[in-house]
Design an enzyme around this catalytic site. Structure first.
Site, PDB file in Angstrom:
ATOM      1  N   LYS A  66     -14.195  -6.008  -9.902  1.00 60.75           N
ATOM      2  CA  LYS A  66     -15.687  -6.497 -10.471  1.00 60.75           C
ATOM      3  C   LYS A  66     -16.118  -5.426 -11.796  1.00 60.75           C
ATOM      4  CE  LYS A  66     -17.316  -5.998  -6.276  1.00 60.75           C
ATOM      5  NZ  LYS A  66     -15.997  -6.296  -5.291  1.00 60.75           N
ATOM      6  N   ASP A 107      -6.309   4.321  -5.371  1.00 60.19           N
ATOM      7  CA  ASP A 107      -6.763   3.517  -4.128  1.00 60.19           C
ATOM      8  C   ASP A 107      -5.191   2.406  -4.385  1.00 60.19           C
ATOM      9  OD1 ASP A 107      -7.045   1.634  -2.108  1.00 60.19           O
ATOM     10  OD2 ASP A 107      -9.267   1.627  -2.490  1.00 60.19           O
ATOM     11  N   THR A 123      -8.158  -5.092  -0.067  1.00 59.29           N
ATOM     12  CA  THR A 123      -6.963  -5.491   0.804  1.00 59.29           C
ATOM     13  C   THR A 123      -6.750  -6.892   1.252  1.00 59.29           C
ATOM     14  OG1 THR A 123      -6.517  -3.118   1.428  1.00 59.29           O
ATOM     15  CG2 THR A 123      -5.242  -4.577   2.575  1.00 59.29           C
ATOM     16  N   ASP A 169       0.739  -1.158  -0.149  1.00 55.82           N
ATOM     17  CA  ASP A 169      -0.086  -0.076   0.137  1.00 55.82           C
ATOM     18  C   ASP A 169       1.007   1.150  -0.039  1.00 55.82           C
ATOM     19  OD1 ASP A 169      -3.242   0.057   0.082  1.00 55.82           O
ATOM     20  OD2 ASP A 169      -2.567  -1.496   1.906  1.00 55.82           O
ATOM     21  N   HIS A 183     -19.190  -6.135   3.602  1.00 59.76           N
ATOM     22  CA  HIS A 183     -18.774  -4.965   2.756  1.00 59.76           C
ATOM     23  C   HIS A 183     -20.399  -4.659   2.097  1.00 59.76           C
ATOM     24  CE1 HIS A 183     -14.295  -5.688   2.319  1.00 59.76           C
ATOM     25  NE2 HIS A 183     -14.569  -5.162   3.370  1.00 59.76           N
ATOM     26  N   ILE A 188      -4.242  -0.308  -3.280  1.00 58.59           N
ATOM     27  CA  ILE A 188      -4.522  -1.614  -3.079  1.00 58.59           C
ATOM     28  C   ILE A 188      -6.127  -1.695  -2.800  1.00 58.59           C
ATOM     29  CG2 ILE A 188      -4.386  -4.192  -2.375  1.00 58.59           C
ATOM     30  CD1 ILE A 188      -1.481  -3.624  -1.681  1.00 58.59           C
TER      31      ILE A 188
END
Length: 411
Positions: A322, A196, A201, A108, A295, A198
């Site tokens: 996705k 972003d 994560t 990261d 999530h 990663i």
């Protein structure tokens, strides 16, 4: 390094990276080890002035982002290679914990630094950015010494790999200062890079799907995006096959406003234009949702799928991979319904949004409102995010709203 030279005023921020291009400031020459943080070309000021003159009109009508896209593709590809290296030999010391208890890896931090440097080297000059982390506080703790050492090694190795030999090797303190330097709130004016390093994560730590997600906002609009998905097969995952072994793994998606979406291998194959599925019958559709139930509400997604008559089981994967899979037609629908009170961050969707949109898809909140990336770090949404093609959106939206009402009445 004096972070105040030509960089304006900052306020503390948390997760995500936003980089703001300054409209007029030309900083003095600097001998800093971070020349890319103090670089601004005369043409940048001119370009930004022109943009301000036409504010209110669609930026894409008068702008080409080829140069920025090329830099972003290179940065994301190199970051993906860094991730692959770390994931193959993931050490316990590579995993830190942010204040919200979500995991943060050495990669990261390293990707943050490398992406900034490569965008700058590509001629896309950046001055203000929101850091992925609040500050370097966690890394300055004694128990984080080994992780900090590995971050510094990764940064220096990556810069050397890219041929940036004009930058002397960075010390651990140099990296800590860079992590602390520069913040921006984002918003509707100017250009902002959104990163972003990663995304996904937990998927990264499990050895599953994750993405390096990089996008550019111009006057509050997403104008380009790149998704590097190191573990995503180049072949369709419509049947849920996400095998990451062997050849044919590692996809790079990229899109520019009004220019379509393309996919190529991370090894650099010829780009292929992709398009979302043309399926019109919901019964023939398949859908993506988050791997982690924490999530997104799997129960709500399941209820919606039943209302639509979807027969295929959900394909659950981590990260904005996705969006990439959806853009090439692997599935027809993506639904995300986070817990009540959760605020979506723009870096979790900006790159994926334009990758799908330029492939012919549509993304809205649960009320059918378009996603608005001009409000700063957060997306103000009604309940969640739904993504599909133009023909399926009316029936999907109807099923979503009916299902939300049913869930609410049953409480």
């Amino acid at each position: 390094m004096n972070a105040s030279i030509g960089l304006g005023h900052y306020a503390p921020l948390t997760r995500g990276v936003l980089l703001h291009i300054s409209p007029t400031t030309t900083p003095p020459n600097s001998q800093s080890k971070f020349p890319f943080l103090f670089s601004l070309s005369p043409s940048l000021s001119t370009t930004t002035t022109q943009l301000r003159a036409v504010r209110g009109r669609r930026v894409a009508a008068s702008m080409s982002y080829d140069k920025q896209l090329a830099a972003a593709k290179k940065a994301a590809s190199l970051a993906a290679r860094l991730c692959q290296k770390v994931q193959k030999a993931l050490l316990q010391s590579d995993v830190q914990s942010k204040s919200d208890k979500s995991p943060v890896t050495v990669a990261d931090y390293g990707i943050n630094f490398d992406v900034f440097s490569l965008i700058i080297k590509g001629g896309c000059h950046l001055l203000f950015y929101v850091r992925v982390f609040q500050d370097s506080g966690d890394l300055r703790k004694e128990e984080s010494g080994e992780a900090l050492h590995r971050i510094t090694e990764l940064v220096n190795e990556t810069l050397a790999t890219d041929g940036m030999n004009d930058i002397s090797p960075l010390s651990e303190e140099d990296v800590l200062k860079a992590i602390d330097n520069g913040k921006s709130e984002g918003g509707p004016h100017g250009q902002h890079w959104v990163l972003d390093p990663i995304d996904g994560t937990k998927g990264f730590l499990r050895g599953d799907q994750y993405a390096i997600a990089l996008a550019l906002l111009d006057e509050g609009k997403v104008v380009l995006g790149v998704l590097a998905c190191p573990n995503l097969p180049l072949a369709s995952i419509a049947r849920g096959d996400q095998s990451i072994s062997g050849d044919g793994v590692g996809a790079l998606f990229f899109a520019q406003v009004e220019a379509g979406t393309y996919m190529q291998s991370l090894d650099g194959s010829t780009p292929t234009k992709v398009h979302v599925t043309a399926i019109e019958n919901p019964e023939e559709a398949s859908f993506f949702e988050s791997y982690e139930a924490a999530h997104s509400s799997h129960d709500l997604s399941g209820l919606i799928a039943r209302k639509l008559g979807v027969k295929a089981p959900p394909v659950r994967i981590d990260s904005q991979a996705k969006y990439g899979a959806l853009s090439r037609g692997d599935g027809a629908i993506y639904m995300r319904f986070p817990r009540k009170g959760y605020r979506e961050k723009i870096w979790d969707h900006a790159a994926g949004y334009i990758v799908v949109a330029e492939a012919g898809g549509v993304a809205t909140d649960a009320a059918g409102n378009p996603l608005d990336f001009s409000k700063g770090r957060y997306l103000d949404l009604d309940t969640g995010i739904i993504v599909t093609n133009q023909k399926l959106m009316p029936s999907l939206l109807k099923a979503v709203q009916e299902s939300i009402k049913e869930k609410a009445s049953s409480l």
